[in-house]
Scaffold this active site. Sequence first.
Site, PDB file in Angstrom:
ATOM      1  N   SER A 290       0.812  -1.207   0.000  1.00 15.35           N
ATOM      2  CA  SER A 290       0.000   0.000   0.000  1.00 15.35           C
ATOM      3  C   SER A 290       0.857   1.273   0.000  1.00 15.35           C
ATOM      4  CB  SER A 290      -0.945  -0.041   1.205  1.00 15.35           C
ATOM      5  OG  SER A 290      -1.889   1.001   1.148  1.00 15.35           O
ATOM      6  N   ASP A 301      10.150   5.638  -9.966  1.00 14.43           N
ATOM      7  CA  ASP A 301       9.738   6.273 -11.218  1.00 14.43           C
ATOM      8  C   ASP A 301      10.419   7.617 -11.430  1.00 14.43           C
ATOM      9  OD1 ASP A 301       8.147   4.154 -11.750  1.00 14.43           O
ATOM     10  OD2 ASP A 301       6.240   5.215 -11.621  1.00 14.43           O
ATOM     11  N   LYS A 315      -0.453  -4.303  -3.395  1.00 17.14           N
ATOM     12  CA  LYS A 315      -1.761  -3.766  -2.995  1.00 17.14           C
ATOM     13  C   LYS A 315      -1.842  -2.324  -3.491  1.00 17.14           C
ATOM     14  CE  LYS A 315      -4.732  -2.717   0.974  1.00 17.14           C
ATOM     15  NZ  LYS A 315      -4.786  -1.256   0.806  1.00 17.14           N
TER      16      LYS A 315
END
Length: 719
Positions: A290, A301, A315
């Site tokens: 999460s 990224d 998740k």
Amino acid sequence: MNTKLRSLAFAAALLLASVLTAQSREFKAGKSLDIQFSVLRELSLFYVDTIQVDKLVQTGINAMVESLDPYTVYIPEEDEESIELLTTGSYGGIGALIKKVDGGVEISEIYENSPAAKAGLVAGDIILRIDSLPTAGLNVEQCSSKMKGTPGVVVTFVIKKLRGGETKEIKIARERVHFPDVAYWGMVNDTVGYIRITSFTLDGAKDVKNAVVNLKKSGKIKRLVLDLRGNGGGLLDEAVNIVSIFVPSGTKVVSALGRQKQTDAIYYTKEEPTDTALPLIVLVNSGSASSSEIVAGALQDLDRATIIGTRTFGKGLVQSIRDVGYNNKIKLTTAKYYTPSGRCVQAIDYSNRNEDGSVGNIPDSLIRPFKTSKGRVVYDGGGIAPDVKIEAESYSRPSLSLLYNDILRDYSIIYFRDHLSIDSPSKFKLSDEEFEKFTEYAVGREFDHRTASEVDYDRLMATAKKEGLITELDSGLKQLESKVKLGKSGSIRINGKEIKALLEEEIVNRYYFQRGRIESIIRNDKQLKEAIYFWNWKDNPAEQIFWGRVYFQRVASLILYRDESPYRSIIHQFKYNRQVSLGRYLGSLLGKRLRESESFNDIDVIIPVPLHPFKKWKRGYNQANVIAKAIGKEMDVPVLNGILVRTTFTSTQTTKDPLHRWKNVEKAFKLRRGDRIKGCHILLVDDVLTTGATLEACGTALLKAEGCTVSVATLAFVE
């Protein structure tokens, strides 16, 4: 005109269809609720036994939400405290964990700076009464409910003390007990800082920021490790705030997209960063879920950190808590979140999960590529795949059995009773005599001491007996039994190193609480040590992630720490006899990585190619050869004799210049007579390569001369 009429008619038809669809949905919902109420009424009136209607309704609600996903749950009024703990990391109580024992309940854990700690309670104390109520007849849940409650209320305990054994009456006022998101922060060596983040609760990012600021005050920190292993997540906003510590204000961190427009959102960093240049490692594993995946995915990224460890849980769902009346609530999935590159980390297939619930094997057909801000390729499909994969250490069956049966914990309490103080967490170690006393204690306790080999032996015996082969195999089985049946003491001694480390962690926890326990764990954390070991610490780590980056064909690299000299890999920091063993080890690790990569599974031949600007060429060649042979052994690929590439400096060049002018590179690649590698996929190997331009020149020479596909594997780059 006809066209306009047709358009209006079409629009009206669409509107009518949508209205009819909505009405149909409402009719079905109303019909289902009517049937449900009728069933409930019939059961309550005519079922043979008396029915508790409220419990029956709650059972139906729980079954309903469980059918959707594992994270949508119904929260009844009596569990409201769990919401507070989930979102704020706080609850009203005294700050102690308990377990049931004969004669009462035992305090098994005390939280640092809690009311219980301030009152002098310690693990091992026995609670005999709570507010005059004997605990002997109560279970753990009943005792816990009396210890928790409204802050400020005084609770009276009758305690039998661990040290001394006397019985005391102690009054403790409940407080709001808070579990900080940052369980530990400190320096793991002279230049590397470490922050362990265990959750994402309200204002948790402030704890992380304070830790970063304090680490920077020392003036020694050159690198930072954020440890998110085992962190199951929490508040999305806090994840965004943690990322904002390390990236510029206004940077996109995550987006949430749901079925309803009001659930859609894009989250940007708002606060000014604390440090945008400090090199970062983020440690993750299958327990990182999460919000942990939001932090890891965003920093990956944005090419702001190197992600190291194993694939995360997977998740990628956003939950919201909504009121459903009478102080009852529902925590339901309202959106999926996406990292800055557009990846959704939610595991695509719920059914394909590991035992711990994390992402299982994902078919290539379900994986899509995305690009980071620097152009590196990353993939979706479930969880965050690390830039550098390092498996966690696994423990033996006897070690886990001692842990799960509380034998390590129980002995740590005995040790705490008999020793008033110990050394600091980073220095405390048990002597051989002390560990032998533990072995004697553990032998007297019940636990499954069998090693994995003994379990397999027992299965073999059962199968042999079933198949009637016991008599024929009797002599061989008896000989095997003497080797694998170690007994309790034998199992403990053969796994003594890891059991001793686990016991030391438990003992340290008694004296220095959870913070000390983590500091003790760090000493033996092989995954953390390996992560630091593989880290290129130059100015901007995002520019130094060479794994998978292409210069001319394909390039593989382990990311290693190096000293200030731009021409030396970590191997050269050791004496020569150590270099050989280290080269074998690192070459084996690199070989495993290449073997697992699709880009390198068609290697035909390996050639060691030392490219060092040193005078001791023989030493350089030998080291490259050692690494190449280790890679070849892992990949089951032949290794040829190496090619020695020499360099010359121009009159204007100094040894401080990290770039080299290589002369006659093509002439240097004269292959040994008899080697036929034309048209093959060649893997060039060395422990340190200098510039990308040099690398390209070397590869181009072979491509031109032999028409081969050339890839390069190296332990470190100097760029």
